[in-house]
Design an enzyme around this catalytic site. Structure first.
Site, mmCIF file in Angstrom:
data_model
loop_
_atom_site.group_PDB
_atom_site.id
_atom_site.type_symbol
_atom_site.label_atom_id
_atom_site.label_comp_id
_atom_site.label_asym_id
_atom_site.label_seq_id
_atom_site.Cartn_x
_atom_site.Cartn_y
_atom_site.Cartn_z
ATOM 1 N N SER A 8 8.303 20.588 13.490
ATOM 2 C CA SER A 8 7.262 19.836 12.785
ATOM 3 C C SER A 8 6.969 18.573 13.574
ATOM 4 O O SER A 8 7.888 17.822 13.929
ATOM 5 C CB SER A 8 7.751 19.461 11.389
ATOM 6 O OG SER A 8 6.980 18.375 10.899
ATOM 7 N N HIS A 31 4.586 23.365 13.822
ATOM 8 C CA HIS A 31 4.385 23.194 12.374
ATOM 9 C C HIS A 31 3.644 21.877 12.142
ATOM 10 O O HIS A 31 4.105 20.810 12.560
ATOM 11 C CB HIS A 31 5.756 23.176 11.691
ATOM 12 C CG HIS A 31 5.720 23.082 10.209
ATOM 13 N ND1 HIS A 31 5.578 24.168 9.372
ATOM 14 C CD2 HIS A 31 5.826 22.007 9.379
ATOM 15 C CE1 HIS A 31 5.603 23.781 8.107
ATOM 16 N NE2 HIS A 31 5.741 22.457 8.086
ATOM 17 N N ASP A 33 2.084 19.293 9.466
ATOM 18 C CA ASP A 33 2.164 18.882 8.060
ATOM 19 C C ASP A 33 0.938 18.067 7.659
ATOM 20 O O ASP A 33 0.731 16.960 8.153
ATOM 21 C CB ASP A 33 3.432 18.058 7.840
ATOM 22 C CG ASP A 33 4.681 18.923 7.884
ATOM 23 O OD1 ASP A 33 4.733 19.919 7.135
ATOM 24 O OD2 ASP A 33 5.597 18.612 8.667
ATOM 25 N N MET A 35 -0.857 16.111 4.668
ATOM 26 C CA MET A 35 -0.551 15.467 3.383
ATOM 27 C C MET A 35 -1.743 14.625 2.950
ATOM 28 O O MET A 35 -2.371 13.960 3.789
ATOM 29 C CB MET A 35 0.681 14.585 3.513
ATOM 30 C CG MET A 35 1.891 15.314 4.086
ATOM 31 S SD MET A 35 3.345 14.260 4.069
ATOM 32 C CE MET A 35 4.537 15.321 4.900
ATOM 33 N N HIS A 64 0.841 23.465 7.322
ATOM 34 C CA HIS A 64 1.461 23.366 5.994
ATOM 35 C C HIS A 64 0.683 22.339 5.177
ATOM 36 O O HIS A 64 0.785 21.141 5.433
ATOM 37 C CB HIS A 64 2.931 22.971 6.170
ATOM 38 C CG HIS A 64 3.672 22.762 4.894
ATOM 39 N ND1 HIS A 64 4.871 22.085 4.825
ATOM 40 C CD2 HIS A 64 3.394 23.132 3.605
ATOM 41 C CE1 HIS A 64 5.295 22.055 3.571
ATOM 42 N NE2 HIS A 64 4.417 22.671 2.814
ATOM 43 N N MET A 66 0.122 20.180 2.187
ATOM 44 C CA MET A 66 0.697 19.556 0.990
ATOM 45 C C MET A 66 -0.423 18.736 0.354
ATOM 46 O O MET A 66 -0.459 17.512 0.422
ATOM 47 C CB MET A 66 1.909 18.693 1.385
ATOM 48 C CG MET A 66 3.116 19.556 1.780
ATOM 49 S SD MET A 66 4.284 18.670 2.829
ATOM 50 C CE MET A 66 3.488 18.939 4.410
ATOM 51 N N MET A 135 10.566 25.411 0.201
ATOM 52 C CA MET A 135 10.835 24.007 0.525
ATOM 53 C C MET A 135 12.291 23.687 0.196
ATOM 54 O O MET A 135 12.732 23.893 -0.941
ATOM 55 C CB MET A 135 9.934 23.066 -0.267
ATOM 56 C CG MET A 135 8.478 23.038 0.162
ATOM 57 S SD MET A 135 8.176 22.650 1.901
ATOM 58 C CE MET A 135 8.949 21.025 2.064
ATOM 59 N N GLY A 140 6.852 15.691 1.488
ATOM 60 C CA GLY A 140 6.278 14.363 1.625
ATOM 61 C C GLY A 140 6.787 13.583 2.825
ATOM 62 O O GLY A 140 6.051 12.801 3.405
ATOM 63 N N PHE A 141 8.041 13.820 3.188
ATOM 64 C CA PHE A 141 8.629 13.010 4.260
ATOM 65 C C PHE A 141 9.585 13.838 5.113
ATOM 66 O O PHE A 141 10.235 14.760 4.593
ATOM 67 C CB PHE A 141 9.398 11.822 3.661
ATOM 68 C CG PHE A 141 8.526 10.962 2.780
ATOM 69 C CD1 PHE A 141 7.705 9.981 3.331
ATOM 70 C CD2 PHE A 141 8.493 11.181 1.408
ATOM 71 C CE1 PHE A 141 6.875 9.218 2.518
ATOM 72 C CE2 PHE A 141 7.659 10.418 0.591
ATOM 73 C CZ PHE A 141 6.850 9.432 1.145
ATOM 74 N N GLY A 142 9.663 13.489 6.381
ATOM 75 C CA GLY A 142 10.660 14.094 7.250
ATOM 76 C C GLY A 142 12.000 13.384 7.069
ATOM 77 O O GLY A 142 12.084 12.321 6.438
ATOM 78 N N GLY A 143 13.032 13.983 7.612
ATOM 79 C CA GLY A 143 14.330 13.313 7.668
ATOM 80 C C GLY A 143 15.125 13.283 6.372
ATOM 81 O O GLY A 143 16.096 12.534 6.269
ATOM 82 N N ASP A 171 11.709 24.993 5.071
ATOM 83 C CA ASP A 171 11.215 23.717 5.583
ATOM 84 C C ASP A 171 11.924 22.555 4.894
ATOM 85 O O ASP A 171 11.820 22.387 3.684
ATOM 86 C CB ASP A 171 9.700 23.654 5.333
ATOM 87 C CG ASP A 171 9.051 22.403 5.913
ATOM 88 O OD1 ASP A 171 9.745 21.611 6.563
ATOM 89 O OD2 ASP A 171 7.828 22.252 5.714
ATOM 90 N N GLY A 173 15.165 19.531 6.236
ATOM 91 C CA GLY A 173 16.594 19.302 6.410
ATOM 92 C C GLY A 173 17.316 20.322 7.268
ATOM 93 O O GLY A 173 18.537 20.432 7.194
ATOM 94 N N GLY A 193 11.971 19.256 11.900
ATOM 95 C CA GLY A 193 11.227 18.084 12.332
ATOM 96 C C GLY A 193 12.108 17.091 13.043
ATOM 97 O O GLY A 193 12.153 17.037 14.278
ATOM 98 N N SER A 194 12.861 16.315 12.260
ATOM 99 C CA SER A 194 13.668 15.246 12.864
ATOM 100 C C SER A 194 14.757 15.797 13.776
ATOM 101 O O SER A 194 15.114 15.157 14.768
ATOM 102 C CB SER A 194 14.255 14.351 11.779
ATOM 103 O OG SER A 194 14.839 15.106 10.760
HETATM 104 C C1 DX5 Z 1 8.286 17.677 4.569
HETATM 105 C C2 DX5 Z 1 7.531 18.452 5.630
HETATM 106 C C3 DX5 Z 1 8.458 18.999 6.643
HETATM 107 C C4 DX5 Z 1 9.165 17.929 7.429
HETATM 108 C C5 DX5 Z 1 10.451 18.490 7.950
HETATM 109 O O1 DX5 Z 1 7.428 17.316 3.566
HETATM 110 O O2 DX5 Z 1 6.834 19.540 5.047
HETATM 111 O O3 DX5 Z 1 7.802 19.913 7.510
HETATM 112 O O4 DX5 Z 1 8.431 17.417 8.486
HETATM 113 O O5 DX5 Z 1 11.149 17.448 8.533
HETATM 114 P P1 DX5 Z 1 12.743 17.499 8.629
HETATM 115 O O6 DX5 Z 1 13.083 18.670 9.463
HETATM 116 O O7 DX5 Z 1 13.042 16.199 9.266
HETATM 117 O O8 DX5 Z 1 13.270 17.623 7.225
HETATM 118 ZN ZN ZN Z 2 6.183 21.187 6.433
#
Ligand code: DX5
Ligand code: ZN
Length: 214
Positions: A8, A31, A33, A35, A64, A66, A135, A140-143, A171, A173, A193-194
């Site tokens: 991501s 990927h 995202d 939002m 993706h 959201m 999910m 909403g957020f990475g990490g 998707d 963590g 992602g992270s």
């Molecule tokens: C979360 C996103 C994910 C996110 C994953 O809302 O849909 O795609 O970027 O990031 P990590 O891998 O850091 O959880």
């Molecule tokens: Zn995503």
């Protein structure tokens, strides 16, 4: 089929996206995202940026969404050249019609469910989609850290999909600790992602995750 990795770009450098794509050449998808500040409390990119990424990306695009009202807005992403468009079941008013419209436009259609949405809600959509996204964090957020109950959901979704040509994606963590568990539970595609863009060497991290998923 080996497990596919979909980095991501949420954690990538948004000022240098083309360069960031070059760092994940060994992945299977990119990927993206999207939002809208309504369905989730964060705001990212829209169709014009997706269109350019799809033009320059050597990897197929896994968009993706959201967003609220995907019935109205998701087709714009297929029109922008997305290879796969994922909408949220919680936001769609007519998911069967929407999935058919995305496929009519030549994109793969996929449906996502949030951590508190039961897998059983997908049952009557499975003949209409190419992929299901579970999910494993609140979107909403990475990490964020992986919600462990998602492993059971993955296994239940795998059983529900049975012999259908529907991929199972997860998707949120995913990292070196959770990837082997995710793969064992039956995921076909892992979004990271992270873990990937936070690594010193994203290409090496993708290789490590693939190895751990084997
Ligand atoms: C979360 C996103 C994910 C996110 C994953 O809302 O849909 O795609 O970027 O990031 P990590 O891998 O850091 O959880
Ligand atoms: Zn995503």
């Amino acid at each position: 089929m080996p497990v596919e990795i979909a980095p991501s770009i949420l954690t990538a450098d948004f000022a240098n996206l083309e360069r960031e794509l070059g760092r994940i050449a060994e992945a299977d998808w990119v990927h993206l995202d999207v939002m809208d500040g309504h369905f989730v409390p964060n705001l990212t990119i829209g169709p014009p940026v997706i269109r350019r990424i799809a033009q320059v990306s050597p990897l197929p695009t896994d968009v993706h969404l959201m967003i609220d009202n995907p019935d109205r807005f998701a087709p714009d992403y297929a029109a922008a050249g997305a290879d796969s468009v994922t909408f949220h079941l919680e936001a769609a008013k007519a998911p069967v019609r929407l999935a058919r419209e995305l496929r009519r436009q030549g994109a793969k259609a996929a449906v996502a469910i949030n951590p508190a949405t039961p897998v059983a809600a997908l049952e009557d959509l499975l003949d209409e989609v190419d992929m299901v996204l579970i999910m494993s964090v609140e979107p909403g957020f990475g990490g964020q850290s992986f919600i462990e109950r998602s492993l059971g959901k993955l296994a239940r979704a795998k059983a529900l999909i049975a012999g259908r040509p529907v991929k199972l994606e997860i998707d949120g963590g995913a990292d070196r600790r959770t990837t082997p568990l995710i793969a064992r539970a039956g995921a076909d595609v892992i979004v990271a992602g992270s873990a990937v863009f936070g690594a010193e060497d994203p290409a090496a991290e993708i290789r490590a995750l693939k190895e751990l998923a084997r």
